[in-house]
Design a protein around this motif. Sequence first.
Motif, PDB file in Angstrom:
ATOM      1  N   GLY A  72       0.929  -1.325   0.014  1.00 48.48           N
ATOM      2  CA  GLY A  72       0.193   0.141   0.310  1.00 48.48           C
ATOM      3  C   GLY A  72       0.834   1.136   0.050  1.00 48.48           C
ATOM      4  O   GLY A  72       0.041   2.139  -0.667  1.00 48.48           O
ATOM      5  N   GLN A  73       2.385   1.856  -0.186  1.00 49.26           N
ATOM      6  CA  GLN A  73       3.586   2.206  -0.145  1.00 49.26           C
ATOM      7  C   GLN A  73       3.512   2.623  -1.373  1.00 49.26           C
ATOM      8  O   GLN A  73       3.279   1.960  -1.983  1.00 49.26           O
ATOM      9  N   HIS A  74       3.595   3.666  -1.760  1.00 55.36           N
ATOM     10  CA  HIS A  74       4.242   4.269  -3.353  1.00 55.36           C
ATOM     11  C   HIS A  74       5.497   4.117  -2.918  1.00 55.36           C
ATOM     12  O   HIS A  74       6.410   3.976  -2.519  1.00 55.36           O
ATOM     13  N   ARG A  75       5.632   3.640  -4.437  1.00 56.79           N
ATOM     14  CA  ARG A  75       7.125   3.249  -4.731  1.00 56.79           C
ATOM     15  C   ARG A  75       7.656   3.983  -6.143  1.00 56.79           C
ATOM     16  O   ARG A  75       6.558   4.513  -7.162  1.00 56.79           O
ATOM     17  N   LEU A 127      -1.727   2.901 -13.828  1.00 56.09           N
ATOM     18  CA  LEU A 127      -1.872   2.552 -12.934  1.00 56.09           C
ATOM     19  C   LEU A 127      -0.589   2.357 -12.714  1.00 56.09           C
ATOM     20  O   LEU A 127      -1.081   3.145 -11.274  1.00 56.09           O
ATOM     21  N   ILE A 128       0.135   3.292 -12.768  1.00 53.44           N
ATOM     22  CA  ILE A 128       2.035   4.078 -12.388  1.00 53.44           C
ATOM     23  C   ILE A 128       1.829   4.895 -14.023  1.00 53.44           C
ATOM     24  O   ILE A 128       1.406   4.970 -15.094  1.00 53.44           O
ATOM     25  N   LYS A 129       3.017   5.912 -13.730  1.00 53.62           N
ATOM     26  CA  LYS A 129       3.261   6.753 -14.428  1.00 53.62           C
ATOM     27  C   LYS A 129       5.366   6.765 -14.385  1.00 53.62           C
ATOM     28  O   LYS A 129       5.416   6.836 -13.687  1.00 53.62           O
ATOM     29  N   GLU A 130       5.528   7.023 -15.763  1.00 64.31           N
ATOM     30  CA  GLU A 130       6.332   7.031 -15.500  1.00 64.31           C
ATOM     31  C   GLU A 130       7.341   8.881 -15.469  1.00 64.31           C
ATOM     32  O   GLU A 130       6.465   9.737 -15.860  1.00 64.31           O
ATOM     33  N   VAL A 131       8.612   8.828 -15.168  1.00 61.64           N
ATOM     34  CA  VAL A 131       8.925  10.121 -14.865  1.00 61.64           C
ATOM     35  C   VAL A 131      10.195   9.850 -15.486  1.00 61.64           C
ATOM     36  O   VAL A 131      11.016   9.549 -15.176  1.00 61.64           O
ATOM     37  N   THR A 169       0.205   8.287  -9.609  1.00 60.96           N
ATOM     38  CA  THR A 169      -0.034   9.031 -10.339  1.00 60.96           C
ATOM     39  C   THR A 169      -0.688  10.418 -10.919  1.00 60.96           C
ATOM     40  O   THR A 169      -1.165  10.538 -11.417  1.00 60.96           O
ATOM     41  N   ASP A 170      -0.262  10.973  -9.872  1.00 62.95           N
ATOM     42  CA  ASP A 170      -1.124  12.237  -9.483  1.00 62.95           C
ATOM     43  C   ASP A 170       0.484  13.909 -10.362  1.00 62.95           C
ATOM     44  O   ASP A 170       1.404  12.846  -9.456  1.00 62.95           O
ATOM     45  N   ASP A 171       0.138  14.470 -10.231  1.00 62.71           N
ATOM     46  CA  ASP A 171       1.324  15.560 -10.912  1.00 62.71           C
ATOM     47  C   ASP A 171       1.431  15.803  -8.872  1.00 62.71           C
ATOM     48  O   ASP A 171       0.460  16.225  -7.723  1.00 62.71           O
ATOM     49  N   HIS A 172       3.084  15.767  -9.384  1.00 58.66           N
ATOM     50  CA  HIS A 172       3.641  16.095  -7.742  1.00 58.66           C
ATOM     51  C   HIS A 172       5.498  15.924  -7.995  1.00 58.66           C
ATOM     52  O   HIS A 172       5.641  15.433  -8.932  1.00 58.66           O
ATOM     53  N   PRO A 173       5.843  16.801  -6.574  1.00 59.26           N
ATOM     54  CA  PRO A 173       6.863  17.415  -6.796  1.00 59.26           C
ATOM     55  C   PRO A 173       7.697  16.010  -6.570  1.00 59.26           C
ATOM     56  O   PRO A 173       7.442  15.212  -5.665  1.00 59.26           O
ATOM     57  N   HIS A 174       9.123  16.047  -7.326  1.00 59.72           N
ATOM     58  CA  HIS A 174      10.534  14.620  -6.392  1.00 59.72           C
ATOM     59  C   HIS A 174      11.107  15.204  -5.910  1.00 59.72           C
ATOM     60  O   HIS A 174      11.816  16.161  -6.902  1.00 59.72           O
ATOM     61  N   PHE A 175      12.190  14.780  -4.840  1.00 60.04           N
ATOM     62  CA  PHE A 175      13.489  15.028  -4.988  1.00 60.04           C
ATOM     63  C   PHE A 175      13.835  13.732  -5.502  1.00 60.04           C
ATOM     64  O   PHE A 175      14.093  12.708  -5.957  1.00 60.04           O
ATOM     65  N   TYR A 176      15.620  14.105  -6.632  1.00 60.22           N
ATOM     66  CA  TYR A 176      16.070  13.329  -7.182  1.00 60.22           C
ATOM     67  C   TYR A 176      17.742  13.341  -6.470  1.00 60.22           C
ATOM     68  O   TYR A 176      18.091  14.604  -6.395  1.00 60.22           O
ATOM     69  N   TYR A 177      18.206  12.675  -6.127  1.00 60.66           N
ATOM     70  CA  TYR A 177      19.364  12.362  -5.458  1.00 60.66           C
ATOM     71  C   TYR A 177      19.995  12.183  -5.912  1.00 60.66           C
ATOM     72  O   TYR A 177      20.285  11.413  -7.195  1.00 60.66           O
ATOM     73  N   GLU A 178      20.858  13.149  -6.352  1.00 57.46           N
ATOM     74  CA  GLU A 178      22.343  13.232  -8.418  1.00 57.46           C
ATOM     75  C   GLU A 178      23.624  12.329  -7.571  1.00 57.46           C
ATOM     76  O   GLU A 178      23.776  11.295  -8.299  1.00 57.46           O
ATOM     77  N   GLU A 179      23.788  12.147  -6.033  1.00 58.28           N
ATOM     78  CA  GLU A 179      24.840  11.308  -5.520  1.00 58.28           C
ATOM     79  C   GLU A 179      24.180   9.668  -6.202  1.00 58.28           C
ATOM     80  O   GLU A 179      25.336   9.315  -6.235  1.00 58.28           O
ATOM     81  N   ASP A 180      23.295   9.400  -5.847  1.00 59.58           N
ATOM     82  CA  ASP A 180      22.829   7.766  -6.016  1.00 59.58           C
ATOM     83  C   ASP A 180      21.210   7.910  -6.793  1.00 59.58           C
ATOM     84  O   ASP A 180      21.141   6.414  -6.962  1.00 59.58           O
TER      85      ASP A 180
END
Lengths: 139, 139
Positions: free
Chosen positions: B35-38, B73-77, B90-101
């Motif tokens: 039930g968690q998002h991934r 069911l899912i969305k590509e980012v 699947t809704d519009d929302h901001p992401h954090f992207y860790y450049e390090e890994d």
Amino acid sequence: MTPETLERSSKWLARANLRPTRQRLSLATLLVGDGQHRHVTAEGLHAASVAAGDKVSLATVYNTLRAFCEAGLIKEVTVDGTRSYFDTRTDDHPHFYYEEDGTLVDANAAQMKIAALPTPPTGYEVAKVDVVVRLRKRD
Amino acid sequence: MTPETLERSSKWLARANLRPTRQRLSLATLLVGDGQHRHVTAEGLHAASVAAGDKVSLATVYNTLRAFCEAGLIKEVTVDGTRSYFDTRTDDHPHFYYEEDGTLVDANAAQMKIAALPTPPTGYEVAKVDVVVRLRKRD
DNA sequence: GTATATGCAAACCGTTTGCATGGCT
DNA sequence: AGCCATGCAAACGGTTTGCATATAC
């Protein structure tokens, strides 16, 4: 090509201490020769240089774009997993991406108001904020 | 695996009229079983399925992720030119992207206030707004 | 029984790299 | 002269595809 165009391209290269080789001057001119900002893909820029009559190999276009990037003259923009886009405008600003044909253009930054940014986790700082407004043809 | 986990995965597939094959159930469970998002990459999900003891070929992981995407069911980012990420939210929302890994996580949408969006050109409508906050380790 | 999903390996495509040649300073 | 840029072709890596087999309904 007007004298100003050539001078602008030369100075642009000089700013980053990049040797003004024929190929770099050709690509620089295509990128910033008219003082306008541009969004290009490697393939697109290569095609443009061929169309302009300048002979530059595709590998050199890739190497040169990377060199320009590392020198801070341009920035890479990730909008499409299959292609890399490069932007001659280097500050953070929003983009419009036309899904229909893969075109990338600047969106009016003044119209974009990010009132608040999510708080970065401790130990990390914001390197860049990418905002891409994906557009589809209205039916 | 708990019964709720299996039921959640089955219903998730049923919602999109996708046949509950062994492979799809396995992947669905890894994606939404708790039930968690991934946020996953194809390679990462494949590795997880192997680790879980389920045998799914890499090609099927790709095909299945695409199928889930097309089913909504899912969305590509798109955050990294070299890899595709898929988000179970699947809704519009901001992401954090860790450049390090190369890790991708949800940013707190409540903290993100886009007061105004650039006006789309006539004839076009906004399909999606991608906001990626790229993070680097603070020195 | 029929339509669809899977697996494998080969094809694909944008990008990168090794190495020999050529040009800039 | 010495260092760096260029070009070619081969390598690369993630993703897609063709086709034979297996599975869901």
